[in-house]
Design an enzyme around this catalytic site. Structure first.
Site, mmCIF file in Angstrom:
data_model
loop_
_atom_site.group_PDB
_atom_site.id
_atom_site.type_symbol
_atom_site.label_atom_id
_atom_site.label_comp_id
_atom_site.label_asym_id
_atom_site.label_seq_id
_atom_site.Cartn_x
_atom_site.Cartn_y
_atom_site.Cartn_z
ATOM 1 N N HIS A 71 46.704 45.815 2.865
ATOM 2 C CA HIS A 71 47.640 44.822 3.763
ATOM 3 C C HIS A 71 47.716 45.558 4.798
ATOM 4 C CE1 HIS A 71 50.029 41.366 4.372
ATOM 5 N NE2 HIS A 71 50.515 41.979 4.889
ATOM 6 N N LYS A 111 51.730 44.454 15.153
ATOM 7 C CA LYS A 111 52.715 44.523 14.828
ATOM 8 C C LYS A 111 53.038 45.316 14.548
ATOM 9 C CE LYS A 111 56.334 43.042 11.434
ATOM 10 N NZ LYS A 111 56.207 41.441 10.820
ATOM 11 N N HIS A 112 52.398 46.337 13.815
ATOM 12 C CA HIS A 112 52.512 48.017 13.019
ATOM 13 C C HIS A 112 51.547 49.201 13.940
ATOM 14 C CE1 HIS A 112 54.439 45.780 9.964
ATOM 15 N NE2 HIS A 112 53.476 45.071 9.301
ATOM 16 N N HIS A 158 47.207 40.765 13.401
ATOM 17 C CA HIS A 158 47.958 40.764 13.570
ATOM 18 C C HIS A 158 48.567 41.951 13.220
ATOM 19 C CE1 HIS A 158 52.030 39.593 11.709
ATOM 20 N NE2 HIS A 158 51.416 39.940 10.136
ATOM 21 N N GLU A 159 48.144 43.107 12.602
ATOM 22 C CA GLU A 159 48.487 43.731 11.923
ATOM 23 C C GLU A 159 48.576 45.300 13.090
ATOM 24 O OE1 GLU A 159 49.439 44.493 8.904
ATOM 25 O OE2 GLU A 159 50.048 42.948 8.072
ATOM 26 N N PHE A 219 43.888 38.589 11.397
ATOM 27 C CA PHE A 219 45.039 39.713 10.291
ATOM 28 C C PHE A 219 44.646 40.687 11.211
ATOM 29 C CE2 PHE A 219 44.498 41.386 5.927
ATOM 30 C CZ PHE A 219 46.620 41.359 5.765
ATOM 31 N N GLN A 279 46.993 44.353 -1.789
ATOM 32 C CA GLN A 279 47.429 44.008 -1.920
ATOM 33 C C GLN A 279 46.777 42.945 -2.785
ATOM 34 O OE1 GLN A 279 48.195 40.406 0.572
ATOM 35 N NE2 GLN A 279 45.764 40.813 1.176
#
Length: 146
Positions: free
Chosen positions: A54, A111-112, A107-108, A104, A27
């Site tokens: 990102h 989630k991923h 979260h990454e 952050f 990003q």
């Protein structure tokens, strides 16, 4: 590009993965700040005027993607402690309120990253994204293209 090819080869050789390929998502800080209601610089300081990571997102060939695959393996900063200085520079969060990036990154991973466990553990997941950032200088590619 070499690491990306190696990742794709590794994925192709692994019979246990639950996805088809990775998106390496970057990003531009200025665009993020212009399109969000607000942005805040991380506590480590203003990120460089360059694309930032990102995420590294497992995806399926049909355009969908897995998410939040393994709640039993949450993010642990201690597993990536050696990567933190580079992550603060290249994987900074611009979300408000300001932070050190852990929210952050958590979260990454949750989630991923947990969806890539068949080929990458937590340290390898973040390390692979940092290596792709080092190998793929998107800003220079765009400069070269005019």
């Amino acid at each position: 590009l070499l690491l990306l090819l190696l990742l794709l080869l590794l994925i192709g050789c692994s019979s246990g993965q639950d996805f088809d390929f990775f998106y390496f998502v970057q990003q531009w800080p200025g665009s993020y700040c212009d399109t969000q209601r607000s942005c805040c610089f991380p506590t480590a300081g203003k990120p460089p005027p360059d694309f930032g990571i990102h995420g590294l997102w497992p995806n399926y060939n049909d355009g969908t993607y897995p998410s939040n695959c393994d709640p039993s393996n949450p993010f642990h900063l201690s597993q990536i402690w050696d990567l933190v200085p580079e992550m603060e520079q290249n994987w900074a969060s611009l979300a408000c309120p300001s932070g050190n990036g852990t929210t952050f990154w958590s979260h990454e991973w949750n989630k991923h990253g947990t969806c890539s466990e068949s080929v990458l553990n937590q340290h390898s997941y973040f390390s692979a994204a940092l290596e792709l950032k080092r190998k793929i200088d998107l800003l220079q590619i765009l400069r070269n293209a005019g």
